[in-house]
Write a protein that holds these residues in place. Sequence first.
Motif, mmCIF file in Angstrom:
data_model
loop_
_atom_site.group_PDB
_atom_site.id
_atom_site.type_symbol
_atom_site.label_atom_id
_atom_site.label_comp_id
_atom_site.label_asym_id
_atom_site.label_seq_id
_atom_site.Cartn_x
_atom_site.Cartn_y
_atom_site.Cartn_z
ATOM 1 N N GLN A 92 -2.651 5.451 2.327
ATOM 2 C CA GLN A 92 -3.659 4.418 2.578
ATOM 3 C C GLN A 92 -3.524 3.842 3.990
ATOM 4 O OE1 GLN A 92 -2.663 2.005 -0.846
ATOM 5 N NE2 GLN A 92 -4.547 2.569 -1.923
ATOM 6 N N LEU A 93 -2.276 3.580 4.406
ATOM 7 C CA LEU A 93 -2.068 3.040 5.755
ATOM 8 C C LEU A 93 -2.497 4.041 6.817
ATOM 9 C CD1 LEU A 93 1.325 1.091 5.863
ATOM 10 C CD2 LEU A 93 -0.999 0.220 5.635
ATOM 11 N N GLN B 125 -6.231 4.255 7.320
ATOM 12 C CA GLN B 125 -6.793 3.135 8.072
ATOM 13 C C GLN B 125 -6.382 3.137 9.531
ATOM 14 O OE1 GLN B 125 -8.894 0.494 7.562
ATOM 15 N NE2 GLN B 125 -9.466 1.587 5.697
ATOM 16 N N ARG B 126 -5.117 3.515 9.794
ATOM 17 C CA ARG B 126 -4.544 3.221 11.115
ATOM 18 C C ARG B 126 -4.100 4.450 11.908
ATOM 19 N NH1 ARG B 126 -0.333 -1.511 9.028
ATOM 20 N NH2 ARG B 126 -1.833 -2.606 7.693
ATOM 21 N N PRO C 239 0.805 -1.227 0.000
ATOM 22 C CA PRO C 239 0.000 0.000 0.000
ATOM 23 C C PRO C 239 0.837 1.276 0.000
ATOM 24 C CG PRO C 239 0.116 -0.881 2.214
ATOM 25 C CD PRO C 239 0.907 -1.821 1.340
ATOM 26 N N THR C 240 0.153 2.383 -0.221
ATOM 27 C CA THR C 240 0.807 3.681 -0.074
ATOM 28 C C THR C 240 0.751 4.081 1.398
ATOM 29 O OG1 THR C 240 -1.220 4.963 -0.330
ATOM 30 C CG2 THR C 240 -0.023 4.388 -2.349
#
Lengths: 342, 439
Positions: free
Chosen positions: B406-407, B410-411, B402-403
């Motif tokens: 993106q991480l 989500q997190r 992932p980029t």
Amino acid sequence: MFKLPNIFAVTLLSVAMVSGVVQADGHKYNLGAPASADEIAGWDIDIRPDGMGLPVGSGNALDGEAEYETQCAACHGVFGEGEGRWPVLTGGEGTLSDERPVKTVGSYWPYASTLFDYIRRAMPFTAPMSLSDKQVYGITAYVLYMNEIIEEDFELSNENLATIRMPNEDNFYVDDRPDVKNPRCMADCADVSSMMLASSLSGVTPIGHFVEGADAPAASHEGQHNLETQKEAKRKAEITGEEVSESLSAEPAMLSVQAQAGEEVYKGACFVCHGSGLAGAPKVGDATAWVERVGQGMNLVISHALEGYSGSTGFMPPKGGRMDLSDEQVTNAVHFMVESSH
Amino acid sequence: MTIPSTKELLQTMQEAAENLSKNDRRDFLRKGVSYLAGAAAVGSAGAASGASFSTNLPPNEPIWGRQLGSGVVANPYGEPSHFEEHVVRRTVPWLTAESISSISMSPIQNLQGIITPNGLVFERYHAGVPSINPDEHRLMIHGLVDNPLIFTMEDLMRFPSVSEIKFIECPANGGMEWRGPQMEALQFTHGMLSCCEWTGVPLKVLLEEAGIQPEGKWILAEGADGAHMSRSIPIEKILDDTLVVYAQNGEMLRPEQGYPLRLLNPGWEGNTSIKWLRRIEVGDMPWHHREETSKYTDLMADGRARRFTFVQECNSVITSPCPENPIKKPGFIEIEGLAWTGRGKIKGVDVSFDGGVNWQPAQLKGLVLDKALTRFSFQTKWSGQPWLLQSRAYDETGYVQPTLAQLREQRGVNSIYHKNSIHTWQVQPTGEVKNVQVT
């Protein structure tokens, strides 16, 4: 009656030899010895959240306070606030979704059993497995008390430890990754006009590894510590107008036989505090700090090492918490530290 | 000056070298030989430093071609060339309170192929490296088993052995850069990563020997070190591919890697591969010990936390060029890197030169093995243009690396562990390489 089985045995043996296949007792190799109940009991130290593994016993925060101050406070702070980069044990409630969360026993740990288990298996840092069950119960109770999870006089025991609920227990969930689905796009995958580029911060990479004489983050823990000590001394000197003494780097010393014998003990035990100056410990190589103490007589220095010391400049548990060391070993280590700090 | 005979030369050198330490001796040999042989070279400077002033270049015959070197077993356990002494493990001191419970990184910027030499495998200790006598080391298996057993090292080495090439990675690899780039070196951004050929016995075989009971769903693995480091592992992993290993890259484990015995959970968080392994208990539920609650759990933006995040997801990084390996001059360049995934084999790697807008497939080269480092390559030309260089790996499950955006979405940025996002190197017109983040 005896003849038939013998023939069978001979026949089976020859088949096994020809085929080279192990056929004794299923697919067992019959390697290893039975572990006796005593052997298992000696090593089976683990505790589970349901209380499995807890030794019979108890302790409370009042018992644990003195133990904590002797065994734990040097690194974790008198109030569990943590010294230097050592773990913080208290506070942090309600910070887990903040920009800078503080993860402590009270704010983060899901189970009280983990505290008992960890203290017993790994603490104190310089002398793991040296505490009695009574001491572990007391220190566990005191850390829970500091986090306002139990009352001061709560008698923590193998009967009730599993019933203690930690505030953050319900906020853990099992890994649900993969949580991100990135398509394997090959062209025009991002909007160039909205792309942001962030560059590295300077002064963070430990460039002392690559550049001689670099003064920003050092290559070793010792170098980093010296750097921070000097910075702190300069900061204080600017406030008080005092001069900064440069006594941190020591020439390699010629060691006596006694001191040589103490070097290994130093590295395995004393180093954690006396290598870094933790808990006010005189740092090896800091001539000024040692001259002051040795000036009061070597016997006094050695008796403080053996019996412990607590004063305004710092404190030290008896033998640094390593009660397994002989008086002679500790004495040798003191000689090593003194002679290495001229 | 007359040139001494070979015999005289060796004798003089040996006498003079006797009082020197091993390293000094090598240095002495170099200096001593050139001096004694009456060579034109100017002592150690000629041997150790820049080539611009060297008489060892054509058309001259170099000094090492006009004399003898040291003989067999001069160094019974060999070491790398003195000229490679910069290839070492390094630490970031401010990460930890001291060096005993700390971590160092492998110099992956200097390594070739997929195997990490034993002396360069990254280190992670919780109470320092114990010195264990293998004759006094035991592995105990107990709990929900029919026959609790205790094994000597000799017992364990009598089992049929397996050898497998697997990577091992700390889940905190890259974890210093969730909020932004801050390490100007590949060794510090990705060096908590190594790959060895490990030899040992499947743990499944040992558990079958003890007779695992049907209620046995988890094991606790525990080390013999001062931390008695412990982790809970679900039985499915054990039945799949967990090994108990005693050797790495052909020799017995290094003390730093768990001598004489460690667990190896291929593709999972490195710390589950308990070193100095002394005990395995079978139970019906996990133990929730310190290194799987307080640490090695992933704090999300909402304040909740993931636990038992075992798998090291698909990841990759370009190792050349990188900050330590700048591009020295325009022309042909092979962009090389490493890809790995805890879910199986690497299927492919793409490379981008424009910060992830457009991508081109790279070639995988050499061995492509399950849960092992995999090397990729992209051949091109560089003529001084700036690049925002990225690699993006995908594995046989279809998961694509992932980029960072993106991480983070989500997190959040506080999870410390499992940052496997696409990494960006900024290649400047000078050929220097900077660590940047593109979002």
